[in-house]
Design an enzyme around this catalytic site. Structure first.
Site, PDB file in Angstrom:
ATOM      1  N   LYS A  98       0.886  -1.258  -0.458  1.00  0.00           N
ATOM      2  CA  LYS A  98      -0.214  -0.201  -0.179  1.00  0.00           C
ATOM      3  C   LYS A  98       0.974   1.615  -0.034  1.00  0.00           C
ATOM      4  O   LYS A  98       0.575   1.936  -0.429  1.00  0.00           O
ATOM      5  CB  LYS A  98      -0.615  -0.416   1.330  1.00  0.00           C
ATOM      6  N   ARG A 127      -6.798  -8.284  -8.502  1.00  0.00           N
ATOM      7  CA  ARG A 127      -7.503  -9.833  -8.596  1.00  0.00           C
ATOM      8  C   ARG A 127      -8.839  -9.411  -9.349  1.00  0.00           C
ATOM      9  O   ARG A 127      -9.582  -8.142  -9.217  1.00  0.00           O
ATOM     10  CB  ARG A 127      -7.548 -10.700  -7.661  1.00  0.00           C
ATOM     11  N   HIS A 171     -14.384  -3.307   8.974  1.00  0.00           N
ATOM     12  CA  HIS A 171     -13.893  -3.099   7.190  1.00  0.00           C
ATOM     13  C   HIS A 171     -13.943  -4.606   6.557  1.00  0.00           C
ATOM     14  O   HIS A 171     -13.135  -4.200   5.369  1.00  0.00           O
ATOM     15  CB  HIS A 171     -11.956  -2.875   7.466  1.00  0.00           C
ATOM     16  N   GLU A 175      -2.386   6.518   7.931  1.00  0.00           N
ATOM     17  CA  GLU A 175      -3.485   8.205   6.945  1.00  0.00           C
ATOM     18  C   GLU A 175      -4.812   8.494   8.057  1.00  0.00           C
ATOM     19  O   GLU A 175      -5.362   8.158   9.200  1.00  0.00           O
ATOM     20  CB  GLU A 175      -4.507   7.139   5.920  1.00  0.00           C
TER      21      GLU A 175
END
Length: 668
Positions: free
Chosen positions: A116, A292, A235, A200
Site C-alpha cells: 500500500k 484480482r 472493514h 492515514e
C-alpha cells in the site's frame, strides 16, 4: 483460447470460474485440501488434485504444489480466484517461469500494488488524489505514533500488504495508538507475512467506492463503472451495489479517469479494482488497488450484462478487450449480500457445522446465487465461512431493494448460525434504503439492526405445533405401511377417543421462555390454544418442511425444519429457532466448566494478554484467539483474578474448550 485451466482456489469463486469455463468449452482442474475432499468445487471440476492438509499454509498457499498439479494435468493456465495466492508475485513469477499463463496482471503490477505504501507513491506520481498520511519505511512504534499525532486523530493503521479488511485498526485518541499498532502488526504478520503498516487520516463519514478496471496486452484499459461498498463491519464488506447511489456522470467520469490512470501507471492487464475513499462533498482519494477479481464483481456483471471471468480468460489468452469505453453502458441497479455462517448477535462470531437444510431462492433474471456449498456440506473452521453471495437486479434501486428483501425472506439455512435476518434488517434500514451511506452505517444504526429480542408470536407457535402434528401423522402412516396389519386403526394419529375429544399439550422454548400449545383433535383439523386464545388449524407438510398452513381460514406458506431437537420456523420473512421440549425429560443445566472461560469456536491462541495471578477489571483483555482469519479477544466477565491459562501461544483449541481459569472477586 485455452483448452484446460487450473483453478488455484476453493469454494464459491472456484465454482464461479468453473461455470464460465464450462460455458466456453474449457476443461477445469480443481485443487483441494484434505478438508475439501468432498467440496462442491471438486465435484464440479473435470479433474481434481489433492494438494495437502486442511491448513491453507500447507495446501492452498503452497506454490510448488499448485504448479505441480497444473503440470501433471496439462493445464495451460491458472486462475487464482481471490484471496490465497491471487495477489502473490512469487506465484505469478512461478507460473511465468514454468510457461503457465497466470490469469491476472503481470508480476510487475502485482509488485507495484502489493505494498500500500509503494502504491501510494506511484499514484502520487500519476496524479491520483491521495488521503493525507504516512506511507514511509520507518516502522519504529514511537515514530509512527509521532506521525499519527501530526496527522491528527482519528487515524487508520493499515497493513501495507493487507487486503480483505484484515490488518486495519481505527485509532481515535493518542493514548490508544501503541496498543492498537501492536495488534495490527500482529495480525498483518499472521495474515500476510509482513508487519509493515501505514498510517492515514480517517475520513469522517467516508464512502467506499471502487472502480472496476480492465486492461489487455494491447495497451487498452477501460473502466466498467463503480460499486459502492460502504456498508462494512470490521472493514469487511457486507452489502455492495452498483451503480453508486447519488453518483453524477461528472464524478463517475473523474473517478473512472483516475482509475484508468492508476492502471496504466503499472502496465495493468486483466481485471482489477481501484478503491477510493469518497467524502460526502464529492471529493475522493485513492486507497488501494486490488490486482484480482473482487468478491463483489457480480453486481458489475448484472448492470453491464458482461461476464468478467470470460473477459479474464480472453485477455489472458492474448485477445483484445471485447468492448471499448464508449460501448460500455449501465442498465438498472444491482445489490449483493454476503450470506455468512456467523452470528451477528455475538459480534459476528463465525459458525461451523453441517448445512442440515439449505434452500436458496429460485434463480431467474432478477436473482442470482453464487455459492460453493450445497445441502449436507460442512462449513469448516479452516476457511472463510461464506455460504453464498446473493445478487439481485432490477431497473432501479428501489425495485432492487424490494427484490433483495424478498430473496432474503426466501432463503432457508439450518445447521449453522447465519446473518440472513441481519441482512434483511440492513436492507430495510431507513439509512440504507434512503442511501445515507458511509462505512460507519452499521455502527450508527445499531439500535435498528440489533433490536432487543422479542417473544415468539402466537402465530409462529401455531405453525410449529401444526408442523409437529402433521409430521407425527406422516411418520405414523409410514410405519403403518410397513406393518403386517397396515389397515389397523391403532396406527392412526387422529386423536380418536370413544366418548371424548382427544387433547394434549406441546411445549416449545425460545430463549429462557417456555410456551404451551394445547391441542384438541378435530375432523381433518386441530384446535390450537395458547394462553386461552384458540384457532382452528389445518395444513399440508411436504418432506422438505414446506408447510401450506391455514389458521382460522387464513392461508400462508411457511417452512418448518426439525433438526437436533429444534424446530426452525421460517414464516413472513423471518426465522425463529424453537426448542421442542419433552415434558418427561428432566436433564440438568448445561454450561461450561465452573470458573472457566470457554472458546466460542475452534481456533489458535495467538497471545496471552494478562498474566497468571493478575487481578483485572471487568472487560479487561485476557487472551486473543485467532479463528477463521480473524482475531477474537477473550475478556474478563467480571472483576477478578486470572488463576491460570489452560493453553499457550500457538496451541489449537476446540469449540467450548476451557481457556482461562478465572475467579470472580467477591461482591462488596
Amino acid at each position: 483460447m485455452f483448452d484446460k485451466i487450473l483453478i488455484a482456489n476453493r469454494g464459491e469463486i472456484a465454482c464461479r470460474v468453473i461455470k464460465t469455463a464450462r460455458r466456453m468449452g474449457i476443461k477445469t482442474v480443481a485443487v483441494y485440501s484434505e478438508a475439501d475432499a468432498n467440496a462442491r468445487h471438486v465435484r464440479l471440476a473435470d479433474e481434481a488434485v489433492l494438494i495437502g492438509p486442511a491448513a491453507a499454509r500447507e495446501s492452498y498457499l503452497v506454490i510448488d504444489k499448485i504448479i505441480a498439479a497444473a503440470k501433471a494435468t496439462g493445464a495451460q493456465a491458472i486462475h487464482p480466484g481471490y484471496g490465497f495466492l491471487s495477489e502473490n508475485e512469487d506465484f505469478c513469477h512461478a507460473c511465468e517461469r514454468e510457461g503457465i499463463v497466470f490469469i491476472g496482471p503481470p508480476v510487475s503490477a502485482i509488485r507495484a500494488m502489493g505494498s500500500k505504501s509503494e502504491a501510494k507513491k506511484l499514484m502520487e506520481a500519476a496524479g491520483v488524489p491521495l488521503t493525507p498520511g504516512y506511507h514511509g519505511d520507518d516502522q519504529a512504534p514511537a515514530y509512527l505514533h509521532q506521525q499519527a499525532d501530526a496527522i491528527g486523530y482519528p487515524v487508520l493503521i493499515k497493513a501495507a500488504a493487507g487486503g480483505g479488511g484484515k490488518g486495519m485498526r481505527l485509532v481515535e485518541k493518542s493514548e490508544d495508538f501503541i496498543d492498537l499498532l501492536a495488534s495490527c502488526k500482529r495480525e498483518a504478520s499472521s495474515s500476510f507475512g509482513d508487519e509493515h503498516v501505514l498510517v492515514e487520516k480517517y475520513i469522517t463519514k467516508p464512502r467506499h467506492i471502487e472502480i472496476q478496471v480492465f486492461g489487455d496486452t494491447h495497451g487498452n484499459v477501460v473502466y466498467l463503472f463503480e460499486r459502492d461498498c460502504s456498508v462494512q463491519r470490521r472493514h469487511q464488506k457486507v452489502l455492495e451495489e452498483a451503480p453508486a447511489p447519488g453518483m453524477t456522470p461528472e464524478r463517475r467520469a473523474a473517478m473512472g479517469k483516475a482509475a484508468v490512470e492508476a492502471a496504466k501507471a503499472v502496465g495493468y492487464v486483466g481485471a482489477g479494482t481501484v478503491e477510493f475513499i469518497a467524502n460526502q462533498d464529492g471529493s475522493f482519494y485513492f486507497m488501494e488497488m486490488n490486482t484480482r477479481l473482487q468478491v463483489e464483481h457480480p453486481v458489475t456483471e448484472m448492470i453491464t450484462g458482461l461476464d468478467l471471468v470470460e473477459w479474464q480468460l480472453r485477455v489472458a489468452s492474448g485477445e483484445k478487450l471485447p468492448l471499448a469505453q464508449e460501448q460500455l453502458q449501465i442498465r438498472g441497479h444491482a445489490l449483493e449480500a454476503r450470506i455468512y455462517a456467523e452470528d451477528p448477535a455475538k459480534g459476528f462470531l463465525p459458525s461451523t457445522g453441517r448445512l442440515v437444510h439449505l434452500a436458496p431462492p429460485v434463480e431467474n433474471l432478477h436473482v442470482r446465487v453464487d455459492t460453493g456449498v450445497e445441502e449436507g456440506d460442512e462449513i469448516s473452521p479452516h476457511y472463510d465461512p461464506m455460504i453464498a453471495k446473493l445478487i439481485v437486479w432490477d431497473i432501479n434501486r428501489d425495485r432492487a431493494l424490494a427484490r433483495m428483501l424478498q430473496a432474503l425472506a426466501d432463503y432457508r439455512v439450518v445447521g449453522v448460525a447465519n446473518n440472513i435476518e441481519f441482512l434483511s434488517r440492513l436492507t430495510a434500514c431507513p439509512a440504507f434504503s434512503g442511501a445515507d451511506l458511509d462505512t460507519g452505517l452499521i455502527e450508527r444504526e445499531k439500535a435498528y439492526l440489533f433490536p432487543a429480542e422479542e417473544g415468539v408470536p402466537d402465530e409462529v407457535l401455531q405453525i410449529a405445533a401444526l408442523a409437529e402434528l402433521l409430521r407425527e401423522t406422516a411418520l405414523a402412516d409410514k410405519r403403518a405401511q410397513r406393518a403386517a396389519d397396515s389397515r389397523s386403526p391403532w396406527h392412526a394419529r387422529d386423536g380418536w377417543r370413544m366418548n371424548a375429544t382427544a387433547r394434549r399439550t406441546l411445549l416449545f422454548r425460545f430463549g429462557e421462555t417456555e410456551r404451551a400449545v394445547d391441542v384438541a383433535y378435530l375432523p381433518g383439523a386441530y384446535r390450537l390454544t395458547i394462553d386461552g386464545r384458540s384457532v382452528e388449524a389445518r395444513g399440508e407438510l411436504n418432506p422438505r418442511g414446506l408447510l401450506r398452513v391455514e389458521l382460522d381460514g387464513t392461508r400462508m406458506d411457511a417452512t418448518v425444519i426439525a433438526a437436533a431437537g429444534r424446530r426452525h420456523v421460517f414464516a413472513k420473512g423471518r426465522a425463529w429457532q424453537l426448542a421442542a421440549v419433552d415434558p418427561l425429560h428432566h436433564g440438568g443445566e448445561g454450561g461450561g466448566a465452573e470458573g472457566g472461560l470457554l472458546a466460542p469456536m475452534p481456533g489458535k491462541v495467538i497471545a496471552l494478554v494478562a498474566a497468571e495471578g493478575a487481578k483485572v477489571e471487568k472487560g479487561a483483555p485476557l487472551l486473543i484467539l485467532e479463528a477463521m482469519k480473524m482475531e477474537h479477544t477473550i475478556t474478563a466477565p467480571a472483576a477478578g483474578t486470572v488463576k491460570a491459562f489452560r493453553f499457550g501461544v500457538g496451541d489449537q483449541v476446540g469449540d467450548g474448550a476451557e481457556l482461562v481459569e478465572f475467579e470472580a472477586a467477591a461482591a462488596a
